[in-house]
Design an enzyme around this catalytic site. Structure first.
Site, PDB file in Angstrom:
ATOM      1  CB  SER A  67     -19.139   0.770   4.012  1.00  0.00           C
ATOM      2  OG  SER A  67     -19.094   2.326   3.902  1.00  0.00           O
ATOM      3  CE  LYS A 113     -20.625   4.632   6.233  1.00  0.00           C
ATOM      4  NZ  LYS A 113     -19.822   2.835   6.243  1.00  0.00           N
TER       5      LYS A 113
END
Length: 210
Positions: A67, A113
């Site tokens: 991701s 993230k």
């Protein structure tokens, strides 16, 4: 007089150190178990120091998904500093952070993230780009379009523009079309933040500051 000296000598000898087998030790010699205890003490102190550093200062983390590609690849191993999180400092926009997954039923307990917005700011996704407080965010590290996800986590409903609640962070992966992030689970409480990534130590071909 000589008898007294002889008696004193025998008394002193009775207090001489002996080894594990009971044999008297010469000058400068100590039982083997004493040296072993010293080494065990050094090992115990080192273990405590290592544990304190890992829990409160710096911890290693393995990135389990793609991701954050191309910034961080699957299997990359990074260091995150934890001092700021323990002091209650809020990460800055653009920081890459490690945090506890707000979705309880998930394959990954820890996620990595990037912070896109903080509490009180408004996030919007327009024509594949991210806007924060009405201004398009420059994100040269991103691949793919920043689109709303068709589904959210159970109990989560996100409409854009979205006002990030106080005490939370809006997180997104750099690989925008392959990232379950705040578009899926909503804003993340700052208390979930474990640390801020600052260094990649593996693989050696990409070692360096983040």
């Amino acid at each position: 007089m000589s008898d007294a000296l002889e008696t004193l000598g025998r008394t002193s000898a009775s207090f001489e150190a002996s080894d594990d087998a009971g044999r008297p030790l010469g000058p400068g010699r100590e039982p083997k178990w004493r040296g072993l205890l010293e080494w065990l003490g050094v090992f115990a102190i080192a273990l405590v120091v290592f544990t304190l550093i890992r829990v409160f200062v710096v911890s290693p983390f393995l990135v389990p998904s793609g991701s954050m590609e191309p910034t961080i690849l699957i299997g990359d191993q990074v260091f995150a500093q934890r001092v700021s999180a323990h002091l209650g400092d809020t990460p800055e926009i653009g920081d890459i952070v490690v945090f506890r997954n707000p979705v309880a039923a998930s394959d990954h307990e820890i996620l990595v993230k990037r912070v896109v917005a903080r509490g009180g700011q408004t996030v919007d996704l327009i024509d594949g780009r991210v806007y924060v407080d009405g201004i398009a965010v420059e994100e040269p590290y991103v691949v793919g379009e920043s689109l709303p996800l068709p589904t959210q986590a159970p109990g989560v409903s996100i409409d854009y523009p979205y006002v990030v609640p106080d005490g939370t962070l809006w997180m997104m992966g750099d690989n925008r079309e392959n990232s379950s992030d705040s578009r899926y689970f909503g804003a993340v409480p700052t208390g979930n933040v474990v640390g801020t990534v600052f260094f990649r130590y593996w693989p050696f071909s990409r070692i360096g500051l983040m």
